[in-house]
Design a protein around this motif. Structure first.
Motif, PDB file in Angstrom:
ATOM      1  N   GLY A 458       0.825  -1.194   0.000  1.00  0.00           N
ATOM      2  CA  GLY A 458       0.000   0.000   0.000  1.00  0.00           C
ATOM      3  C   GLY A 458       0.862   1.249   0.000  1.00  0.00           C
ATOM      4  O   GLY A 458       1.867   1.329   0.721  1.00  0.00           O
ATOM      5  N   VAL A 459       0.487   2.221  -0.826  1.00  0.00           N
ATOM      6  CA  VAL A 459       1.257   3.461  -0.960  1.00  0.00           C
ATOM      7  C   VAL A 459       0.316   4.646  -0.763  1.00  0.00           C
ATOM      8  O   VAL A 459      -0.769   4.683  -1.363  1.00  0.00           O
ATOM      9  CB  VAL A 459       1.928   3.548  -2.349  1.00  0.00           C
ATOM     10  N   SER A 484      10.919   7.744  -0.473  1.00  0.00           N
ATOM     11  CA  SER A 484      10.543   6.524   0.255  1.00  0.00           C
ATOM     12  C   SER A 484      10.540   5.310  -0.659  1.00  0.00           C
ATOM     13  O   SER A 484      10.950   4.214  -0.251  1.00  0.00           O
ATOM     14  CB  SER A 484       9.164   6.697   0.899  1.00  0.00           C
ATOM     15  N   ILE A 485      10.083   5.484  -1.910  1.00  0.00           N
ATOM     16  CA  ILE A 485      10.043   4.367  -2.849  1.00  0.00           C
ATOM     17  C   ILE A 485      11.461   3.925  -3.209  1.00  0.00           C
ATOM     18  O   ILE A 485      11.754   2.717  -3.284  1.00  0.00           O
ATOM     19  CB  ILE A 485       9.265   4.769  -4.118  1.00  0.00           C
ATOM     20  N   GLY A 538       6.050   4.189   2.508  1.00  0.00           N
ATOM     21  CA  GLY A 538       5.858   5.614   2.312  1.00  0.00           C
ATOM     22  C   GLY A 538       6.349   6.384   3.503  1.00  0.00           C
ATOM     23  O   GLY A 538       7.084   5.864   4.350  1.00  0.00           O
ATOM     24  N   ASP A 539       5.926   7.638   3.594  1.00  0.00           N
ATOM     25  CA  ASP A 539       6.326   8.485   4.710  1.00  0.00           C
ATOM     26  C   ASP A 539       5.394   8.247   5.886  1.00  0.00           C
ATOM     27  O   ASP A 539       4.767   9.168   6.408  1.00  0.00           O
ATOM     28  CB  ASP A 539       6.345   9.955   4.289  1.00  0.00           C
ATOM     29  N   THR A 540       5.280   6.978   6.278  1.00  0.00           N
ATOM     30  CA  THR A 540       4.431   6.603   7.406  1.00  0.00           C
ATOM     31  C   THR A 540       5.118   6.931   8.721  1.00  0.00           C
ATOM     32  O   THR A 540       6.337   6.947   8.817  1.00  0.00           O
ATOM     33  CB  THR A 540       4.090   5.104   7.359  1.00  0.00           C
ATOM     34  N   THR A 541       4.310   7.156   9.724  1.00  0.00           N
ATOM     35  CA  THR A 541       4.819   7.603  11.019  1.00  0.00           C
ATOM     36  C   THR A 541       4.346   6.664  12.107  1.00  0.00           C
ATOM     37  O   THR A 541       3.198   6.237  12.094  1.00  0.00           O
ATOM     38  CB  THR A 541       4.337   9.031  11.323  1.00  0.00           C
ATOM     39  N   PHE A 773       9.253   1.357   7.405  1.00  0.00           N
ATOM     40  CA  PHE A 773       8.242   0.606   6.649  1.00  0.00           C
ATOM     41  C   PHE A 773       7.399  -0.285   7.581  1.00  0.00           C
ATOM     42  O   PHE A 773       7.828  -0.588   8.666  1.00  0.00           O
ATOM     43  CB  PHE A 773       8.916  -0.282   5.587  1.00  0.00           C
ATOM     44  N   VAL A 774       6.070  -0.912   7.020  1.00  0.00           N
ATOM     45  CA  VAL A 774       5.161  -1.739   7.885  1.00  0.00           C
ATOM     46  C   VAL A 774       4.670  -2.997   7.136  1.00  0.00           C
ATOM     47  O   VAL A 774       4.256  -2.788   6.032  1.00  0.00           O
ATOM     48  CB  VAL A 774       3.900  -0.972   8.353  1.00  0.00           C
TER      49      VAL A 774
END
Length: 943
Positions: A458-459, A484-485, A538-541, A773-774
């Protein structure tokens, strides 16, 4: 157990009808040929259909002949009675026959594990020791079965060795394949408990019936093939295992990527398996009992093979296995124990009390030596062919296991001991680890332990900040680019190159029908829990509540978050910038110090021949004001004449020199470095209704500002692009914009790169971890982050790769991220590609500093104190009348009660010449002293 009792009851009548009941029963211990006493031992094997039974029979016969050849003076002799039993019914009948018709003192067996519980209960009722060196169900309690003795490896120790092997290869999830019998389920319970202690999860347990057809086994294997776990532990008898591995090989499950581990029962019997079956097991790991090499063992092996050739000339056996060695040592132990308790006093039987069970065990009788033989066996210790024979709680002590790699009949690649764990060898030259292993498929690469299908990644899809993640559509083709990619691609490359496995993936945008992001980042991560995505890149936090349903990798960047506001104008355009290096209190302190030091010098120089400090009052006042500058402008002239004045002047020049250098440095910094100051940095004032606060759309910061910082929801506004940031801050709260925007530093850096001359940051930087990443999959490795309250915030913000809870990929992705980050060239290349500079550091550039560079009086407090003390000391030494008059008054006060002392005090001279001064100064000082003395006399007269 009732079933066993019924079976026994039926077959008791069977043997009464069909056995030779006319034969006279033999006594348990009868005197033969003089003083030699005979002890009868029964054995129940399947010598017709299994090789293990043949091996055991040959070994026991050789043991009897070898033992009494070495001990011809022993007064006892063992007599072995071997009975063939093919199934549970035969075993029950054979046991009754041995007890009733042959009156044996001990029974060895059974070979059929399912018959063990019945035989153990029968031995307890008849008080006959039941000795087993075949694998029996671990559920048989040695404590509850006082006449049961196991001469085989301890299952509770074996499972620890298996757990150590799993930990060695970092396998955290396994599948158990076992025989669906009491024999299989009993061991599995031991194994599961041991795995749980080491945080190894059992993904699936496949129970295969002992009577299963080939198609049933193939069906079970096909089900295992669909699972992601690729580590299998097999626990079953040799016959069923032979079919299992042959079918596994046919179905492609003995290829690269698979890992198989067999238990000791199967490892100990590899030599009895068909050669084709052993070939299909190439690459399998196993644990088995360790037998130390010895001359006796080599000699016995040669004699055993000769005996086998005579007894079974067409046997496929190539050598003895562990059951044969334990059978040999068991006979030796029985012979030693029998010698200690015989000759008996009377070889008659004692009838026990009538049993309460349905079967009348009283009819079987109980030999006198049953319990004594059991007790002596427990105390018997010697060095046998299999090693040290030592029964602990009627269980053979097993302390060393071999770890084998099935290539042929198995080669030893290491050892396991409770003290040292896994090692390549034993003895003083200890070497950690294992030797080279050949895995299934002739691979030398350690299997990862699971199969990784193509991941659904997922992006996030958003319009703003395309430098991090950007979606590009060209017809039916969708591509994803961004920082991020590219980092994710570098991690996948490292996984393939350095860690040995390739991950296939498909990027899927998290968007709605309009092409916009379908919710917030929280909604995106929830799709992992809902099985829509296998991972999020992605730029997940990472925020505290998100760790309840996903796991994060280690960060691939550092981060933090702070406040972005408008900046004030450029100070360099200010005509009064020359005042900027010092604050007003330092300017005031410097001016006061100049006047003070000049006054002190004037006091010391006024009554001397120094004409610079004489003249009209206007001239003297001008001198006081201009003297500090004279000291620098006219250094060649003699401005002072007294030594104390010169000292004060030196102190002033020293103070002035330090202040001038500091002023020059501060002014240079202001003129050469572009420093922006925020127009607003008061967080408390932001909470008023006159101000609005902005944050990035979909970001966690909005909830944080409301819940942690107590901002009203009506004050918060969300924005998605840097253009929207610029417009909102430019308009301000009064014109429909915002006063400040809170966001993470990487985004702020991107914004400042475009609008850096107009904006700056204010307030503290709330330190966080970084980007990451997750992923999903069943657990093999879990990374837990202990959340800290950082700067009063209950969160950790970071750029992470997000994975589902307990994902096995977390550890591998985290390790790959560390390898990528250590390659600074690679990371710098990626960052420069999108940002032109390093933006993922949590430290802001110096150009965004909000602190004032002006120097304060406090910064030079120590310097002013030293100068002030030195100046006061100089004037105190030079102008003594300043302190001598107060001293005189004090003396007068102390002696006022004695008139004689008053006269004496008045007569004493009070003026002293200055040792360091001459001529005019001496006269001047004397005059001053005289005037003071005269005044003192007048005061005394008045009194």
């Amino acid at each position: 157990m009732a079933n066993f009792v019924c079976i026994f009851f039926c077959f008791q009548h069977f043997f009464i009808l069909f056995h030779d009941t006319g034969a006279m029963p033999e006594s348990s211990a009868e005197t033969i040929r003089g003083s030699k006493s005979s002890v009868h031992i029964g054995a129940i094997f399947d010598t017709d259909n299994t090789l293990d039974g043949v091996i055991a029979e040959i070994s026991m016969n050789l043991a009897i002949s070898d033992f009494y050849a070495l001990h011809p003076n022993y007064q006892t002799r063992l007599h072995l009675r071997v009975t063939t039993a093919k199934d549970l019914v035969d075993t029950a009948g054979a046991a009754v026959d041995l007890l009733e018709n042959f009156q044996v003192d001990a029974i060895i067996g059974p070979q059929i594990s399912a018959a063990a519980p019945f035989l153990v209960e029968l031995g307890e009722k008849s008080q006959v020791p039941i000795i087993s060196f075949f694998e029996a169900s671990p559920t048989l309690s040695l404590i509850e079965s006082p006449y049961f003795i196991r001469v085989a490896e301890n299952d509770s120790v074996q499972v620890k060795a298996i757990s150590a092997v799993l930990q060695k290869f970092n396998w955290h999830e396994v599948v158990l394949v076992y025989e669906d019998t009491d024999y299989g389920t009993g061991f599995i319970s031991y194994l599961v408990d041991a795995l749980q202690e080491t945080n190894i999860r059992v993904a699936h347990m496949s129970a295969i019936p002992k009577s299963a057809e080939d198609f049933q086994i193939s069906k079970a294997l096909l089900k295992l093939m669909t699972m992601q776990t690729r580590v299998f532990i097999v626990y079953m008898n040799t016959a069923l295992a032979s079919r299992l591995f042959a079918l596994a090989d046919q179905n492609g499950m003995m290829s690269k990527g698979y890992a198989w581990i067999i238990t000791a029962g199967l490892s100990n019997s590899l030599n009895v398996l068909d050669s084709d079956v052993v070939d299909s097991m190439d690459g399998v790991l196993g644990v088995r009992s360790h037998v130390p090499k010895s001359k006796e063992l080599a000699s016995f092996d040669r004699r055993w093979k000769r005996e086998l050739h005579l007894m079974k000339p067409n046997s496929p056996l190539t050598g003895i296995n562990f059951s044969g060695l334990w059978a040999y040592d068991t006979i030796c132990a029985l012979a030693r124990a029998a010698e200690k308790i015989l000759p008996p006093t009377n070889p008659s039987f004692v009838k026990p009390n009538t049993s309460e069970s349905r079967i009348d065990f009283a009819s079987l009788g109980a030999p006198r030596i049953g319990s004594r033989l059991r007790d002596e066996l427990r105390n018997t210790r010697f060095k046998g062919l299999s090693g040290e024979f030592n029964l602990i709680n009627r269980q053979l002590e097993s302390s060393v296991f071999e770890i084998i790699n099935v290539i042929g009949n198995g080669r030893v690649v290491g050892y396991w001991t409770p003290e040292k764990g896994i090692s390549q060898n034993l003895g003083p030259n200890y070497k950690n680890g294992l030797k080279q292993i050949i895995w299934p498929g002739d691979s030398t690469t350690t299997p990862t332990g699971w199969a990784i299908p193509s991941l659904k990644i997922g992006v996030p899809v958003k319009l703003g900040f395309p430098e991090f993640v950007e979606q590009r559509k060209n017809g039916n083709k969708t591509t994803y680019t961004g920082f991020s990619i590219d980092v994710f691609s570098a991690v996948l490359e490292t996984l393939d190159k350095d860690l040995g496995f390739k991950v296939l993936h498909d990027f899927i945008g998290f968007e709605d029908e309009t092409g916009l992001m379908d919710g917030s980042y929280d909604d995106l991560l929830l799709q992992i829990k809902n099985k829509k995505f296998d991972a999020v890149v992605g730029d997940t936090t990472i925020v505290a509540n998100r760790t309840d349903y996903v796991d994060f990798t280690l960060p691939y960047s550092e981060s933090g978050w702070t406040m972005l506001v408008l900046a004030k104008g450029d100070n360099r355009k200010n005509m009064w910038i020359f005042l900027k290096p010092w604050t007003w209190d330092l300017w005031l302190t410097v001016g006061t110090s100049c006047i003070f030091i000049t006054i002190v010098i004037w006091v010391m120089e006024h009554n001397t021949e120094n004409t610079e400090f004489r003249g009209s009052y206007r001239r003297q006042l001008a001198m006081i004001l201009m003297f500090p500058f004279y000291a620098f402008v006219i250094p060649q002239r003699e401005l002072v004449v007294r030594d104390c004045s010169r000292f004060v002047l030196v102190v002033w020049l020293w103070l002035a020199f330090i202040l001038m250098q500091s002023y020059t440095a501060s002014l240079s910094s202001i003129l050469t470095v572009d420093k922006l100051e925020p127009t607003f940095d008061n967080l408390e004032r932001l909470r008023t209704k006159d101000h609005f606060i902005g944050f990035q759309r979909g970001c966690f910061v909005g909830n944080l500002l409301e819940k942690q910082f107590n901002f009203s929801r009506s004050q918060l506004k969300s924005y998605g692009t840097i253009q929207e940031y610029h417009e909102a801050l430019s308009n301000g709260s009064k014109n429909g914009g915002v006063t400040a925007i809170f966001d993470e530093i990487p985004y702020i850096r991107v914004f400042l790169k475009a609008y850096g001359s107009q904006y700056t940051t204010a307030g503290p930087i709330y330190r966080t971890v970084g980007f990451g990443f997750v992923c999903t999959y069943t657990t093999m490795f879990i990374v837990h982050f202990k959340l800290q309250y950082m700067n009063f915030i209950n969160l950790l913000t970071c750029f992470f790769q997000a994975f589902p809870k307990e994902s096995p990929l977390v550890s591998y992705f985290s390790k790959a991220i560390l390898l990528v980050r250590e390659n600074e060239t690679k990371m710098d290349e990626i960052e420069k590609r999108y940002f032109g500079e390093k933006v993922t550091s949590a430290t802001l550039a110096p150009t965004i500093s909000t602190g004032s560079s002006s120097l304060r009086a406090f910064n030079f407090g120590g310097l002013f104190i030293i100068a002030g003390i030195a100046t006061l000391l100089a004037i105190a030494i030079s102008e003594r009348y300043i302190w001598q008059r107060p001293v005189a008054f004090i003396r007068q006060y102390l002696t006022s009660d004695h008139p004689a002392n008053r006269i004496e005090l008045a007569a004493q001279p009070t003026a002293e010449t200055d040792a360091g001064d001459h001529s005019p100064e001496v006269h001047q000082d004397s005059g001053n002293s005289g005037r003071i003395s005269g005044r003192i006399k007048e005061d005394i007269a008045v009194e």
